[in-house]
Design an enzyme around this catalytic site. Structure first.
Site, short mmCIF file in Angstrom:
data_model
loop_
_atom_site.label_atom_id
_atom_site.label_comp_id
_atom_site.label_asym_id
_atom_site.label_seq_id
_atom_site.Cartn_x
_atom_site.Cartn_y
_atom_site.Cartn_z
N ASP A 274 -10.32 10.20 11.56
CA ASP A 274 -10.27 10.04 9.87
C ASP A 274 -10.98 8.66 9.80
OD1 ASP A 274 -9.44 10.41 7.54
OD2 ASP A 274 -7.54 9.62 7.58
N GLY B 224 0.88 -1.14 -0.06
CA GLY B 224 0.07 -0.06 0.06
C GLY B 224 0.78 1.26 -0.05
N GLU B 225 -0.02 2.32 -0.34
CA GLU B 225 0.76 3.63 -0.31
C GLU B 225 -0.30 4.64 0.20
OE1 GLU B 225 4.48 5.76 -2.02
OE2 GLU B 225 3.60 3.73 -2.80
N GLY B 226 0.24 5.40 1.17
CA GLY B 226 -0.48 6.57 1.68
C GLY B 226 0.24 7.89 1.97
N LYS C 228 4.82 0.50 8.05
CA LYS C 228 4.61 1.64 7.51
C LYS C 228 5.76 2.40 7.51
CE LYS C 228 0.80 3.57 8.56
NZ LYS C 228 -0.69 4.05 9.45
N PHE D 265 1.30 8.82 4.79
CA PHE D 265 2.34 8.73 5.65
C PHE D 265 3.42 8.12 5.19
CE2 PHE D 265 4.89 5.91 8.52
CZ PHE D 265 5.00 6.64 9.71
N GLY D 266 3.28 7.18 3.89
CA GLY D 266 4.53 6.59 3.15
C GLY D 266 4.18 5.34 2.52
#
Length: 457
Positions: free
Chosen positions: A259, A140-142, A161, A144-145
């Site tokens: 969130d 995954g990618e978000g 993460k 945060f990183g």
């Protein structure tokens, strides 16, 4: 017989003692007794100075020993302990760096204070666990990183993460510390478990429980699984309600997630929900008289409480609003904002609530859901609950505990209605696991009886 001097006679200054009239005291005190009083005071002052000296020596030796031990590991990482949670923008104010920490269970005896136990694995162990952060382990990618799948030495699967180096800035640093502080305080089956964290040189890493069946948004889009049917969506809504009830009611101080959205709801192999991503979480004020937190607005477009956006006043009811958006998302299958839809349908909650008010809630129902009297009933009642959660004024919104109780009532009615129908099996998707209901009476955190009593996991 002369009375012993009352301890209220001992004043903080000689001047105050001299100005005190003896006729105001319960008995007259002779000069001899006053002399004894000063002698006792002098004795205790001398003893206090000696005791303070002993503590100073002991503290100095302890610090010196601690500095020696820190120097041995300073080449790798630094340690961290939490003391404050008063940042004006994103939450916690953690004043030092961190070294990887780990938990042996779903939390620790010190989780209430935010203290993290001693670490037992290193940055090198994390590199090895993720195949040196290989592309094959990227999941995954978000904001945060990047998130990687990894396996620790003890065989535990984890999600790692890792902050992007080119985005390492103060905002991300606060978000990193914020998430650690929140995760260190929680222990619930519907919340992701923290394994540990670290700051190593210019990298920030959080190691959490791995949930390998994607997120809710992926399931609603059909990217994962065979599509969620109404019974599964109802179970997921209850799981999220339990998680938020725990955060708002059973943590000390309460935690506001800030969130809640479909992509932050992870789905297990048994199609259960776990709430993740605490980067925006805030600890509620410990002052019982406080009604809100004044803070910078954080969250995701489409889910953010409009009253919070307008007033900058954050409360637990801001999570309730986001949960209302999530309920609409579960029933309609649509994103909160659908920019490619006709103008009247672009804001999903407005369109869905309009359909509900006009008695045409079936129009808002996700076309991928099977229609039946039981499933139609669930959609109508869940949308009515969502309508309460989306009230423009926070005082009009229910608590998360109330939401959980209402959802339990909906599920009870659904089971009764579905069991009387020959098509009851159609309310579950093909990938729904075969679970013995008798062994899961307390699976959702609430006892299934007339009172729907909440049970903390």
């Amino acid at each position: 017989m002369k009375k012993a001097p009352h301890r209220s006679m001992f004043q903080s200054s000689r001047g105050k003692q001299d100005s005190t009239s003896q006729r105001d005291l319960p008995g007259k005190i002779s000069d001899k007794n006053q002399h004894k009083t000063h002698s006792v005071q002098n004795y205790f002052k001398a003893a206090s100075r000696k005791l303070a000296g002993v503590f100073t020596i002991l503290l100095f030796r302890k610090r010196k020993k601690g500095n020696t031990n820190d120097n041995k590991t300073n080449n790798q990482v630094k340690t961290l302990s939490f003391s404050s949670s008063t940042d004006h923008s994103t939450g916690s104010d953690v004043r030092s760096s961190a070294r990887l920490k780990s938990f042996g269970s779903y939390g620790s005896s010190t989780s209430a204070s935010g203290h993290i136990p001693t670490p037992d694995f290193s940055f090198e162990d994390i590199c090895k666990a993720t195949g040196n952060f290989s592309e094959g382990n990227k999941i995954g990618e978000g904001r945060f990183g990047t998130v990687y799948k990894g396996r620790l030495k003890d065989g535990s699967l984890v999600a790692v993460k890792r902050t992007k180096k080119d985005k390492y800035e103060e905002g991300l640093s606060l978000q990193f510390k914020n998430e650690i502080l929140a995760l260190s305080k929680i222990e619930h089956r519907n919340l992701v478990r923290l394994f540990g964290f670290m700051e190593h040189r210019d990298e920030q890493i959080i190691v959490v429980e791995y949930v390998g069946n994607g997120n809710l948004r992926e399931h609603l889009d059909g990217v994962r699984g065979n599509g969620l049917e109404i019974a599964e969506r109802l179970d997921i809504a209850i799981d999220v309600a339990h998680a938020l009830t725990y955060l708002h009611t059973y943590t000390d101080p309460p935690i506001i997630h800030r969130d809640i959205k479909a992509s932050n709801i992870l789905i297990t192999e048994k199609l259960r929900a776990k709430v993740a991503d605490f980067g925006f979480a805030r600890l509620a004020l410990e002052d019982p008289a406080a009604t809100h937190i004044s803070t910078q607005v954080k969250g995701t477009a489409g889910y953010v409480d409009p009253e919070y956006t307008r007033t900058y006043q954050l409360t637990e009811k801001s999570d309730v609003y986001s949960f209302g958006v999530l309920l609409v998302e579960l029933m309609t299958g649509r994103y909160p904002i659908e920019s490619k839809r006709p103008v009247k349908e672009r804001i999903t909650i407005r369109w869905a609530m309009k359909s509900l008010n006009e008695g045409e809630f079936v129009i808002a129902m996700d076309p991928r859901l099977r229609r039946s009297p039981a499933s139609n009933m669930v959609v109508e009642k869940v949308l009515k609950l969502a309508h309460q959660c989306l009230a423009p004024v926070r005082q009009s919104r229910p608590s998360m505990k109330n939401c959980a109780e209402v959802l339990w009532g909906i599920r009870k009615n659904f089971k009764e209605k579905a069991s009387s129908s020959s098509s009851s099996a159609s309310h579950y998707s093909a990938n729904f696991p075969d679970i013995d209901a008798r062994n899961n009476r307390h699976l959702f955190g609430i006892e299934e009886d007339e009172s729907y009593r909440f049970i903390s996991a």
